[in-house]
Write a protein that holds these residues in place. Structure first.
Motif: not given
Length: 956
Positions: A412, A425, A445, A447-454
């Motif tokens: 990433e 990613e 891919r 994954v900005t939103d996923r990292r913010h959620a994490e």
């Protein structure tokens, strides 16, 4: 061609023979395994039946031994338990001495079983016994006895005996649906058949394989063909009772189908051999034609024809044609897959590119073009470094080199894109073309939103962990004991300090993590706590227990209250145990209860009535003496009474207990006339005081009252006696003063002028003598009364005729009666029995009664009569005077008592002296009167024979 046929036929026959032998052996082994499984199933079924009967016997025996049930209830309990099993003939209760005292079959009651071997083993300490098969005493049917001893504290209380009908064991849940053509049997410890049920093929071989049964009785399993070869049998032990279960099948029944199949196969093989030669010629010609058609079919496939006829001919040729068809289809599918991959590449939401070894873009999907904000045509063929910039390229270059070396790379990175700074990613996959590696596929891919959620989730975890620690700190210092158990194995995962303080050493110091509750709580299983924890963990339903006494801790008996709650989790529910020690509360309640019982005992034994009222002024409790005084129990507003001094009725607020509750008054010594609940009246001495709490507030009141009815009546009677004494003294003084004045006056006359007149002297002397007689009679009455009360009056008893006494009394009173114009009647039969009495004293009594009658009667008559009633002679004096009022009648024989309505004056001693004289003779005297009609006074004296007997008894 013949050689070809023979080359095929000979191996076929040899292989068939070998296969038949193998199938034969496998069939025999399968039958042995089937019989062994069937015997095991029968053993398990009978084992389960025996265990079920033993559990039922234990339940029934415990109920009979511990609850002391009535005989009819015991018989009913045994009958209902018997009905649970169709194979149980009867269920009985046997005392330790072998006497059968209750049974579901009433015909068995009273029999003795003391000599039975299985019951002797129970007496020797065995928990249960199962007998060998035997014949019952009544009808000769074969049966088995299952007996279980019921003990309490090691002492044998009795034996529950079940008699099982051996012929009905087939109705157990045995696997008879699996029998097929096999039969099944159960053998006891002696090797004797208890039960046998043939299969569809009938009995197998007649008798049992005794050697196999003996081995099973020693605990082993065996499956074999019997020594005589007649059957295939399997024998397994029934471990619980020491029996064996046997499953067998006739060998002929097993081998017959196989032999038939072998014969049929041999016939078919011979027919096939003869047919093979003829078929081979026809097949050879057909194969040649089919090969030519296959060649034409392949040529058509090569030209791309789609609508082709199916290849026909021998199977090999048909399969070869189908193989060519499949190959063509796979080529079409591969082309379709390539098209599909291109479509996926074009429509994928992930950005995708294809790089060659010069790191130029050879393929770009629309998502990558959109991510870069450039048309696809402007990206194809350009070097990657021109598109992403030198810095990003330097970061990607080493990973691209690894991908071209055949390694899959994924990582990433944060990069600046037209849409802003994004987290991407990146995935690098080498793309091979045969053995060459010329391209690398790269997938990007977002994954900005996923990292913010994490990141948000991580922050939430930090918050949750902080909350967990805060709650753990709260729980750790909570006043109640808290333990969290793993719901899978009930091992402690966490506990607070309070709970550890409840435990004994060393757990209070070392902790309990990883231990089961029975490791650190004595008697946890016996108290039911383990079962509660398991139930909550299994069902997820909370559970609470009432106060429970625990005796297992070192500090002695303690009291606890449990609350068990499930804690849901991803890996199953944990269990939370909340423990509160309530020993002090229980002991406080016990002390309060002891104090209450002590107070009730004191109130019950107090000689005064006590009523306790609550703060609302209503009666809360009262003792037996209070209910006795009032004639029952009722609310305070139902009490009725009046002030004894004034007679004024008490209002509800005037009662002392109400004034104590409402105004805090302390009241003592109030005299109240009350009306009991049954309507009678009484007088009480009333006292009351308020009840205050530690803060001085009034919480109720207590009233104590004493029944002084008899005391007040005695006081009034004493006052009446004093009054009557004063009246008598006045009368006596008057009666003595009057004759004394006459004597003094006569003496003066005799000493004066009358001394010379003889007639006057005689008259004066007669008056003096009469006055002296009156004084003498008065003094004599007083002396007689004093002598009677002191027991010093002498009497001379002799047998006398009662009619004579009556006539003498009539003769004495007649002159006095005639002067008033009254008639004297006397009725005394001659045949009356004699009475033992003092002549003068009885005449004195009769004279007193007749004199009073004459004085009280103005006109009419005075009657004297004598009669016999039982062993007494009754004298009766009746007049026709005004009578005596009913309220004065009970007191006519009292000393110094004169009726207020008496028409003549007197000292009030005559009737008192008469009663004392009659009672001194052993008799009794009473009066009856009807106002306006007259008065009758009667006294009874015992006959002479009765008096003699009484005197003899006293002397003896």
């Amino acid at each position: 061609m013949v050689l070809v046929v023979l080359a095929w036929l000979v191996p076929f026959v040899a292989i068939s023979a070998c296969a038949g032998a193998v199938v034969y052996r496998e069939r025999i082994e399968a039958e042995l395994d089937a019989n062994l499984e069937l015997a095991r199933a029968a053993s398990h079924a009978f084992d389960g039946f025996v265990r079920d009967v033993l559990r039922q016997e234990e339940l029934v025996g415990d109920a009979i031994a511990t609850r002391r049930l009535a005989p009819d209830v015991v018989d009913l309990l045994l009958s209902r338990a018997d009905q649970e099993y169709v194979s149980v003939r009867d269920l009985s209760w046997v005392t330790p001495d072998g006497r059968l005292v209750a049974s579901s079959d009433r015909r068995l009651v009273g029999r003795s079983t003391a000599g039975r071997d299985d019951l002797r083993r129970i007496l020797a300490g065995a928990v249960f016994t199962v007998s060998d098969v035997r014949a019952a005493d009544a009808d000769g049917a074969r049966s088995v006895a299952i007996a279980r001893g019921i003990r309490e504290g090691g002492e044998l209380k009795g034996i529950v005996l079940a008699t099982v009908d051996a012929t009905r064991l087939g109705e157990l849940s045995l696997p008879f649906e699996r029998l097929g053509r096999a039969d099944i049997a159960l053998a006891d410890r002696r090797g004797e058949i208890v039960f046998r049920r043939p299969g569809a093929g009938g009995p197998a071989g007649g008798v049992l394989d005794t050697a196999a049964v003996a081995q099973a009785l020693r605990g082993g399993e065996i499956a074999r063909r019997t020594p005589d070869g007649g059957a295939i049998t399997a024998t397994v032990p029934v471990s619980l009772v020491g029996w064996s279960a046997v499953a067998s099948r006739s060998f002929a029944d097993v081998a017959s189908p196989f032999r038939t199949a072998i014969a049929r196969a041999a016939g078919l093989g011979a027919a096939a051999a003869s047919l093979a030669v003829l078929v081979s010629i026809l097949v050879t010609r057909r194969i040649a034609r089919s090969l030519r058609r296959l060649e034409q079919h392949v040529q058509e496939l090569g030209r791309g024809s789609a609508d082709l006829a199916e290849v026909t001919g021998p199977g090999e040729i048909v399969r070869l044609g189908r193989a060519f068809d499949d190959m063509a289809k796979k080529l079409v599918a591969a082309n379709a897959s390539l098209v599909l991959h291109e479509r996926i590449f074009e429509t994928s939401p992930d950005s995708m590119i294809l790089l060659d070894r010069g790191l130029r873009l050879r393929a770009v999907n629309p998502a990558y073009a959109a991510m870069r904000g450039l048309p696809t045509a402007d990206l194809l063929g350009r070097p990657l470094v021109e598109i992403i910039g030198l810095d990003a390229f330097d970061a990607m270059a080493p990973r691209i080199e690894r991908a071209f070396s055949g390694e899959s790379v994924q990582y990433e990175l944060w990069t600046d894109l037209p849409a802003g700074r994004r987290c991407v990613e990146a995935s690098y996959q080498p793309v091979r073309e045969g053995s060459r590696l010329e391209h690398v596929a790269v997938r990007f891919r977002d994954v900005t939103d996923r990292r913010h959620a994490e990141a948000a989730a991580a922050q939430s975890l930090v918050i949750v962990e902080a909350e967990r620690r805060r709650f753990e700190a709260v729980f750790r210092e909570a006043p109640a004991g808290i333990v969290i158990f793993d719901g899978r194995d009930l091992r402690a995962k966490w506990s607070n300090r309070t709970y550890l303080s409840f435990l004994d050493a060393p757990f209070a110091q070392l902790g309990i993590e990883g231990l089961r509750i029975e490791d650190f709580v004595p008697n946890a299983r016996e108290s039911g706590l383990v079962e509660v924890l398991r139930r909550v963990a299994a069902t997820g339903k909370p559970a609470d227990t009432p106060e429970y006494r625990h005796d297992g801790l070192a500090r002695g008996a303690t009291w606890w209250r449990w609350s068990v709650r499930p804690i849901p989790g991803e890996n199953g529910a944990d269990v939370l145990l909340l423990v509160t020690e309530v020993t002090e509360q229980v002991e406080a309640r016990k002390v309060a209860e002891d104090e209450r019982l002590r107070l009730e005992t004191i109130l019950r034994t107090l000689p005064v009535g006590v009523v306790i009222a609550g703060p609302d002024g209503r009666a809360a409790s009262s003792n037996d003496h209070a209910r006795h005084i009032w004639g029952g129990d009722a609310a305070l507003d139902a009490y009725r009474g009046a002030w004894a001094e004034t007679g004024l009725a008490l209002a509800p607020g005037d009662w002392a207990i109400q004034r104590a509750v409402l105004r805090g008054e302390t009241v003592t010594g109030e005299l109240i006339d009350i009306v009991r609940f049954d309507g009678t009246r009484a007088t009480i001495l009333n006292n009351a005081a308020p009840i205050r709490d530690a803060f001085g507030r009034i919480t109720g009141a207590v009233a104590a009252f004493q029944d002084v009815t008899e005391t007040r009546r005695a006081q009034q009677e004493a006052e009446d006696a004093v009054r009557r004494r004063d009246e008598v003294l006045a009368i006596v003084s008057h009666d003595l003063r009057t004759p004394l004045s006459a004597i003094v006056m006569g003496a003066r006359l005799l000493g004066g002028a009358a001394a010379g007149d003889p007639e006057r002297v005689r008259t004066t002397a007669a008056r003096i003598a009469s006055a002296g007689d009156r004084m003498n009679r008065l003094i004599g009455d007083l002396l007689d009364l004093a002598s009677l009360e002191g027991g010093g009056l002498s009497m001379h008893r002799e047998p006398l005729a009662p009619q004579t006494l009556a006539r003498e009394a009539a003769d004495v009173i007649r002159p006095q009666a005639e002067t008033k114009g009254l008639e004297v009647r006397c009725r005394a039969p001659e045949e009356l029995p004699l009475v033992s009495c003092d002549h003068d004293r009885v005449l004195q009594v009769l004279g007193n009664l007749t004199s009073n009658a004459v004085k009280a009667t103005a006109h009419g008559h005075v009657a004297i009569s004598v009669s016999v009633e039982g062993d007494h002679v009754v004298f009766e004096v009746r007049d026709t005077g005004p009578g005596i009022p009913a309220e004065e009648l009970p007191h006519v024989f009292d000393r110094f008592r004169r009726g207020r309505s008496a028409p003549y004056a007197g000292t009030g001693l005559g009737l008192a002296i008469a009663r004392a004289l009659i009672e001194a003779h052993g008799g009794r005297i009473w009066a009856e009167s009807t106002p306006g009609v007259g008065t009758m006074v009667r006294f009874a004296l015992p006959t002479a024979s009765t008096s003699a007997l009484e005197q003899t008894a006293v002397a003896g």
